[in-house]
Design a protein around this motif. Structure first.
Motif, PDB file in Angstrom:
ATOM      1  N   LEU A  22       0.516  -1.448  -0.226  1.00 40.98           N
ATOM      2  CA  LEU A  22      -0.241  -0.100   0.201  1.00 40.98           C
ATOM      3  C   LEU A  22       1.534   1.540   0.169  1.00 40.98           C
ATOM      4  CD1 LEU A  22      -2.839  -1.446   2.750  1.00 40.98           C
ATOM      5  CD2 LEU A  22      -2.593  -1.796   0.068  1.00 40.98           C
ATOM      6  N   LEU A  23       0.424   2.083  -1.011  1.00 40.28           N
ATOM      7  CA  LEU A  23       1.350   3.542  -0.508  1.00 40.28           C
ATOM      8  C   LEU A  23       0.181   4.942  -1.027  1.00 40.28           C
ATOM      9  CD1 LEU A  23       4.085   1.634  -3.734  1.00 40.28           C
ATOM     10  CD2 LEU A  23       4.341   2.389  -1.518  1.00 40.28           C
ATOM     11  N   HIS A  24       0.875   5.339   0.051  1.00 39.00           N
ATOM     12  CA  HIS A  24       0.189   6.096   0.059  1.00 39.00           C
ATOM     13  C   HIS A  24       0.011   7.554  -0.259  1.00 39.00           C
ATOM     14  CE1 HIS A  24       2.845   8.885   2.313  1.00 39.00           C
ATOM     15  NE2 HIS A  24       3.283   7.645   2.816  1.00 39.00           N
ATOM     16  N   GLY A  25      -1.299   8.606  -0.175  1.00 34.42           N
ATOM     17  CA  GLY A  25      -0.710  10.096  -1.186  1.00 34.42           C
ATOM     18  C   GLY A  25       0.207  11.139  -0.341  1.00 34.42           C
ATOM     19  N   THR A  26      -0.121  11.775  -0.356  1.00 33.20           N
ATOM     20  CA  THR A  26       1.559  13.029   0.054  1.00 33.20           C
ATOM     21  C   THR A  26       0.418  13.896   0.912  1.00 33.20           C
ATOM     22  OG1 THR A  26       1.740  13.725  -2.089  1.00 33.20           O
ATOM     23  CG2 THR A  26       1.810  15.651  -0.265  1.00 33.20           C
ATOM     24  N   GLY A  27       0.640  12.915   1.888  1.00 32.80           N
ATOM     25  CA  GLY A  27       0.207  13.560   3.357  1.00 32.80           C
ATOM     26  C   GLY A  27      -0.175  12.977   4.089  1.00 32.80           C
ATOM     27  N   GLY A  28      -0.383  11.781   3.546  1.00 35.07           N
ATOM     28  CA  GLY A  28      -0.794  10.262   3.888  1.00 35.07           C
ATOM     29  C   GLY A  28       0.418   9.676   5.158  1.00 35.07           C
ATOM     30  N   ASP A  29      -0.165   8.277   5.553  1.00 30.98           N
ATOM     31  CA  ASP A  29       0.449   7.634   6.287  1.00 30.98           C
ATOM     32  C   ASP A  29       0.851   5.805   5.950  1.00 30.98           C
ATOM     33  OD1 ASP A  29      -0.755   6.745   8.238  1.00 30.98           O
ATOM     34  OD2 ASP A  29      -0.704   8.523   9.716  1.00 30.98           O
ATOM     35  N   GLU A  30       1.256   5.232   6.721  1.00 28.49           N
ATOM     36  CA  GLU A  30       0.652   4.405   6.887  1.00 28.49           C
ATOM     37  C   GLU A  30      -0.269   3.102   6.602  1.00 28.49           C
ATOM     38  OE1 GLU A  30       2.580   5.718   8.913  1.00 28.49           O
ATOM     39  OE2 GLU A  30       3.038   4.256  10.781  1.00 28.49           O
ATOM     40  N   HIS A  31      -0.942   4.056   7.523  1.00 26.28           N
ATOM     41  CA  HIS A  31      -2.293   3.448   8.105  1.00 26.28           C
ATOM     42  C   HIS A  31      -3.504   3.977   7.388  1.00 26.28           C
ATOM     43  CE1 HIS A  31      -0.369   2.644  12.023  1.00 26.28           C
ATOM     44  NE2 HIS A  31       0.097   4.331  12.033  1.00 26.28           N
ATOM     45  N   LEU A  33      -4.114   3.771   3.435  1.00 31.29           N
ATOM     46  CA  LEU A  33      -4.303   2.860   2.994  1.00 31.29           C
ATOM     47  C   LEU A  33      -5.420   1.264   3.216  1.00 31.29           C
ATOM     48  CD1 LEU A  33      -2.971   3.720  -0.131  1.00 31.29           C
ATOM     49  CD2 LEU A  33      -4.959   4.967   0.316  1.00 31.29           C
ATOM     50  N   VAL A  34      -5.292   1.047   4.460  1.00 29.23           N
ATOM     51  CA  VAL A  34      -5.748  -0.229   5.055  1.00 29.23           C
ATOM     52  C   VAL A  34      -6.426  -0.312   4.876  1.00 29.23           C
ATOM     53  CG1 VAL A  34      -4.874  -1.190   7.365  1.00 29.23           C
ATOM     54  CG2 VAL A  34      -3.571  -0.723   6.794  1.00 29.23           C
ATOM     55  N   PRO A  35      -7.802   0.472   5.170  1.00 24.60           N
ATOM     56  CA  PRO A  35      -9.051   0.022   5.057  1.00 24.60           C
ATOM     57  C   PRO A  35      -9.360  -0.266   3.534  1.00 24.60           C
ATOM     58  CG  PRO A  35      -9.090   2.061   6.144  1.00 24.60           C
ATOM     59  CD  PRO A  35      -7.442   2.115   5.399  1.00 24.60           C
ATOM     60  N   LEU A  36      -8.792   0.800   2.987  1.00 23.83           N
ATOM     61  CA  LEU A  36      -9.416   0.202   1.402  1.00 23.83           C
ATOM     62  C   LEU A  36      -7.859  -1.082   1.033  1.00 23.83           C
ATOM     63  CD1 LEU A  36      -9.719   1.754  -2.077  1.00 23.83           C
ATOM     64  CD2 LEU A  36      -7.183   1.976  -1.803  1.00 23.83           C
ATOM     65  N   ALA A  37      -6.940  -1.514   1.647  1.00 22.67           N
ATOM     66  CA  ALA A  37      -6.922  -3.036   1.807  1.00 22.67           C
ATOM     67  C   ALA A  37      -8.029  -3.591   1.712  1.00 22.67           C
ATOM     68  CB  ALA A  37      -5.902  -3.374   2.351  1.00 22.67           C
ATOM     69  N   ILE A  46      -0.926  -7.465   4.478  1.00 16.54           N
ATOM     70  CA  ILE A  46      -0.456  -6.326   4.108  1.00 16.54           C
ATOM     71  C   ILE A  46       0.355  -5.228   4.191  1.00 16.54           C
ATOM     72  CG2 ILE A  46      -1.209  -3.822   4.795  1.00 16.54           C
ATOM     73  CD1 ILE A  46      -4.537  -4.362   5.374  1.00 16.54           C
ATOM     74  N   LEU A  47       1.289  -4.154   3.418  1.00 23.74           N
ATOM     75  CA  LEU A  47       3.048  -4.230   3.789  1.00 23.74           C
ATOM     76  C   LEU A  47       2.571  -2.239   2.878  1.00 23.74           C
ATOM     77  CD1 LEU A  47       5.633  -4.660   4.698  1.00 23.74           C
ATOM     78  CD2 LEU A  47       6.165  -4.851   1.691  1.00 23.74           C
ATOM     79  N   SER A  48       2.703  -1.685   4.695  1.00 28.82           N
ATOM     80  CA  SER A  48       2.404   0.023   4.084  1.00 28.82           C
ATOM     81  C   SER A  48       2.666   0.426   4.605  1.00 28.82           C
ATOM     82  CB  SER A  48       0.898  -0.383   4.124  1.00 28.82           C
ATOM     83  OG  SER A  48       0.259   1.201   4.755  1.00 28.82           O
ATOM     84  N   VAL A 100       3.473  -9.771  -5.062  1.00 31.63           N
ATOM     85  CA  VAL A 100       3.679  -8.928  -4.782  1.00 31.63           C
ATOM     86  C   VAL A 100       2.589  -7.395  -5.457  1.00 31.63           C
ATOM     87  CG1 VAL A 100       4.760  -6.608  -3.696  1.00 31.63           C
ATOM     88  CG2 VAL A 100       5.374  -8.645  -3.106  1.00 31.63           C
ATOM     89  N   THR A 101       1.750  -7.207  -4.681  1.00 28.09           N
ATOM     90  CA  THR A 101       0.925  -6.458  -5.461  1.00 28.09           C
ATOM     91  C   THR A 101       0.717  -4.736  -5.215  1.00 28.09           C
ATOM     92  OG1 THR A 101      -0.926  -7.839  -6.431  1.00 28.09           O
ATOM     93  CG2 THR A 101      -1.999  -5.969  -6.602  1.00 28.09           C
ATOM     94  N   ALA A 102       0.914  -3.965  -6.187  1.00 30.68           N
ATOM     95  CA  ALA A 102       0.607  -2.210  -5.370  1.00 30.68           C
ATOM     96  C   ALA A 102      -0.374  -2.044  -5.367  1.00 30.68           C
ATOM     97  CB  ALA A 102       1.586  -1.757  -6.191  1.00 30.68           C
ATOM     98  N   ALA A 103      -1.145  -1.037  -4.508  1.00 32.50           N
ATOM     99  CA  ALA A 103      -2.299  -0.284  -4.774  1.00 32.50           C
ATOM    100  C   ALA A 103      -1.553   0.602  -4.182  1.00 32.50           C
ATOM    101  CB  ALA A 103      -3.248  -0.627  -3.891  1.00 32.50           C
ATOM    102  N   GLY A 104      -1.554   2.026  -5.246  1.00 32.89           N
ATOM    103  CA  GLY A 104      -1.178   3.329  -5.155  1.00 32.89           C
ATOM    104  C   GLY A 104      -1.871   4.468  -5.172  1.00 32.89           C
ATOM    105  N   PHE A 105      -1.971   5.216  -4.339  1.00 32.29           N
ATOM    106  CA  PHE A 105      -3.127   6.708  -4.462  1.00 32.29           C
ATOM    107  C   PHE A 105      -2.188   7.603  -4.924  1.00 32.29           C
ATOM    108  CE2 PHE A 105      -4.927  10.395  -2.592  1.00 32.29           C
ATOM    109  CZ  PHE A 105      -5.631  10.947  -3.264  1.00 32.29           C
ATOM    110  N   SER A 106      -2.223   8.614  -6.262  1.00 32.51           N
ATOM    111  CA  SER A 106      -1.520   9.704  -6.140  1.00 32.51           C
ATOM    112  C   SER A 106       0.062   9.711  -5.681  1.00 32.51           C
ATOM    113  CB  SER A 106      -2.239  10.469  -5.912  1.00 32.51           C
ATOM    114  OG  SER A 106      -1.682  12.374  -5.455  1.00 32.51           O
ATOM    115  N   ASN A 107       0.606  10.128  -4.554  1.00 33.81           N
ATOM    116  CA  ASN A 107       1.414  10.199  -4.640  1.00 33.81           C
ATOM    117  C   ASN A 107       2.362   8.937  -4.967  1.00 33.81           C
ATOM    118  OD1 ASN A 107       4.818  10.544  -2.635  1.00 33.81           O
ATOM    119  ND2 ASN A 107       4.341  11.406  -4.539  1.00 33.81           N
ATOM    120  N   GLY A 108       1.519   8.078  -4.575  1.00 31.23           N
ATOM    121  CA  GLY A 108       1.715   6.642  -3.842  1.00 31.23           C
ATOM    122  C   GLY A 108       2.029   6.092  -5.292  1.00 31.23           C
ATOM    123  N   ALA A 109       0.628   6.535  -6.219  1.00 33.20           N
ATOM    124  CA  ALA A 109       0.455   5.643  -7.448  1.00 33.20           C
ATOM    125  C   ALA A 109       1.678   6.013  -8.378  1.00 33.20           C
ATOM    126  CB  ALA A 109      -0.643   5.986  -8.085  1.00 33.20           C
TER     127      ALA A 109
END
Ligand code: MLT
Length: 202
Positions: A22-31, A33-37, A46-48, A100-109
Motif C-alpha cells: 500500500l502506497l499512500h498519497g502526499t500527507g498520508g501515512d502507513e495507516h 490505505l489499510v481500510p482500502l486493502a 498488507i505491507l504499508s 506482490v501487488t501495489a495499490a497506490g494513490f496519487s504520490n503513492g501511485a
C-alpha cells in the motif's frame, strides 16, 4: 509498527500467498490505505510503508520541485530504496516476493509506476489510482507478465488525462497488460474506483 531499512510501516499477516503493497498519497501515512486493502483483497497480507520525504511536514515517497514536477534524481534513489524495502520485508516476514501487488494513490501511485519502470521485478500487479508518468526510463523495462490497472479521474485538476494515457501507452509498450478506466471524479477516490479495482483484482 516497526522499521525495515528505515521505513516505518504496517505489516499484517494473513493466510494468503498474496501481499498488497500500500502506497499512500502526499500527507498520508502507513495507516491511510489499510481500510482500502480490506475492500480490494481482504485475504491478502498488507505491507504499508510511510514515505520518507517530508514536504512541509507532509510525508511523500519522493521529492518534487512543484506540483506535478518531480525531482528525478531523488525519485530514482527513493524508488531503489522502496524496491530494497520490499525485498528485505519479504525476507523478514516470509511472504512470496513474486506475488506482490501495489495499490497506490496519487504520490503513492506515482512511485509504484516508477517501480514498474525502474525495478520491474518487484511488482507482479499494480493498481494505480490517479497516476501520472513519473519519469522516462533510460533502459526499457520488460514488463511481460505484469498487470496494471489505472483508475483516472476525468475531472482531476492535478493529473491531465493525456498524462495518464501516456503512462498507459508506455507501460503497454514495455509489455504490461494494462487496463485504464475513467471515473467522472477529480483527484479523490470514489466507490466506483474501488469497485472497479476490486473486480479487476478478482
Ligand atoms: C505527486 O507529487 O506525486 C503528484 O503531484 C501527486 C501528489 O502527490 O499530489
Amino acid at each position: 509498527m516497526t522499521s525495515v531499512l528505515g521505513f516505518t510501516h504496517v505489516w499484517e499477516q494473513r493466510d494468503s500467498p498474496r501481499t498488497l503493497l500500500l502506497l499512500h498519497g502526499t500527507g498520508g501515512d502507513e495507516h491511510d490505505l489499510v481500510p482500502l486493502a480490506a475492500m480490494l483483497d481482504p485475504d491478502a497480507n498488507i505491507l504499508s510503508p510511510r514515505g520518507q520525504v517530508l514536504e512541509n511536514g507532509a510525508p511523500r515517497f519522493f521529492r518534487r520541485l512543484a506540483e506535478g514536477i518531480f525531482d528525478e534524481a531523488d525519485l530514482r534513489v527513493r524508488t531503489a530504496g522502496l524496491a530494497d524495502f520490499v525485498t528485505a520485508a519479504a525476507a523478514e516476514y516470509g511472504f512470496d516476493p513474486l506475488q506482490v501487488t501495489a495499490a497506490g494513490f496519487s504520490n503513492g501511485a506515482n512511485i509504484a509506476a516508477a517501480l514498474l519502470l525502474l525495478n520491474p521485478r518487484i511488482l507482479r500487479r499494480a493498481v494505480l489510482f490517479r497516476a501520472m508518468v513519473p519519469l522516462t526510463p533510460e533502459t526499457p523495462p520488460r514488463l511481460d507478465g505484469t498487470k496494471v490497472f489505472l483508475s483516472a479521474g476525468r475531472a482531476d485538476p492535478l493529473v491531465q488525462p493525456e498524462n495518464t494515457e501516456r503512462l498507459a501507452t508506455m507501460l503497454t509498450q514495455y509489455g504490461a497488460d494494462v487496463e485504464l478506466q475513467w471515473s467522472p471524479l477529480g483527484h479523490t477516490l470514489g466507490k466506483q474506483d474501488v469497485a472497479a479495482a476490486k473486480a479487476w483484482l478478482a
